[in-house]
Design a protein around this motif. Structure first.
Motif, PDB file in Angstrom:
ATOM      1  N   GLU A  82      52.934  36.005  42.540  1.00  0.00           N
ATOM      2  CA  GLU A  82      53.011  37.601  42.743  1.00  0.00           C
ATOM      3  C   GLU A  82      52.868  38.027  44.003  1.00  0.00           C
ATOM      4  O   GLU A  82      52.594  39.020  44.352  1.00  0.00           O
ATOM      5  N   ILE A  83      53.146  37.118  44.925  1.00  0.00           N
ATOM      6  CA  ILE A  83      53.476  37.427  46.436  1.00  0.00           C
ATOM      7  C   ILE A  83      54.860  37.700  46.713  1.00  0.00           C
ATOM      8  O   ILE A  83      55.694  36.965  46.447  1.00  0.00           O
ATOM      9  N   ALA A  84      55.275  38.912  47.328  1.00  0.00           N
ATOM     10  CA  ALA A  84      56.363  39.107  48.006  1.00  0.00           C
ATOM     11  C   ALA A  84      56.403  38.944  49.296  1.00  0.00           C
ATOM     12  O   ALA A  84      55.588  39.795  50.014  1.00  0.00           O
ATOM     13  N   THR A 132      51.029  42.070  47.406  1.00  0.00           N
ATOM     14  CA  THR A 132      50.709  41.610  45.901  1.00  0.00           C
ATOM     15  C   THR A 132      51.606  42.408  45.059  1.00  0.00           C
ATOM     16  O   THR A 132      51.419  43.675  45.159  1.00  0.00           O
ATOM     17  N   VAL A 133      52.324  41.644  44.189  1.00  0.00           N
ATOM     18  CA  VAL A 133      53.204  42.461  43.343  1.00  0.00           C
ATOM     19  C   VAL A 133      52.290  42.681  41.994  1.00  0.00           C
ATOM     20  O   VAL A 133      52.068  41.380  41.363  1.00  0.00           O
ATOM     21  N   ILE A 134      51.929  43.717  41.247  1.00  0.00           N
ATOM     22  CA  ILE A 134      51.470  44.059  40.044  1.00  0.00           C
ATOM     23  C   ILE A 134      52.435  43.947  39.290  1.00  0.00           C
ATOM     24  O   ILE A 134      53.311  44.960  38.936  1.00  0.00           O
ATOM     25  N   TYR A 135      52.596  43.099  38.049  1.00  0.00           N
ATOM     26  CA  TYR A 135      53.530  43.355  36.716  1.00  0.00           C
ATOM     27  C   TYR A 135      52.829  42.619  35.772  1.00  0.00           C
ATOM     28  O   TYR A 135      51.989  41.610  35.688  1.00  0.00           O
ATOM     29  N   ASN A 136      53.601  42.849  34.868  1.00  0.00           N
ATOM     30  CA  ASN A 136      53.359  42.068  33.396  1.00  0.00           C
ATOM     31  C   ASN A 136      54.188  40.893  33.454  1.00  0.00           C
ATOM     32  O   ASN A 136      55.417  40.945  32.972  1.00  0.00           O
TER      33      ASN A 136
END
Length: 83
Positions: A42-44, A54-58
């Motif tokens: 979740e880290i770009a 921090t990337v928020i995704y499903n």
């Protein structure tokens, strides 16, 4: 600590880099690949400085079939035959 939390929908797909990108304050781009996302990353990171987001995704969007993933990418133009 993460520079920011960014939703995947706010990131852009970069065909050349084969990664989702988001502008970094340094002028470069934060980057994260589909493979990273499939692994639960979740880290770009920015390749030019020490910042990261921090990337928020499903996660399920990247583990499912390819038709679900297509919703995250822009539509690609298809060649059209002219008779």
């Amino acid at each position: 600590m993460s520079y920011d939390d960014v939703e995947i929908e706010d990131m852009e797909w970069n065909e050349e880099l084969q990664a989702f990108t988001y502008p970094c304050p340094c002028g470069d781009l934060f980057q994260i690949t589909k493979d990273d996302l499939k692994l639960g990353e979740e880290i770009a990171r920015c390749p030019s400085c020490s910042l990261y987001i921090t990337v928020i995704y499903n996660l399920e969007d990247f583990l499912g079939d390819s038709s679900k993933q297509k919703n995250l990418e822009p539509a690609k133009q298809q060649p059209v035959a002219v008779a």
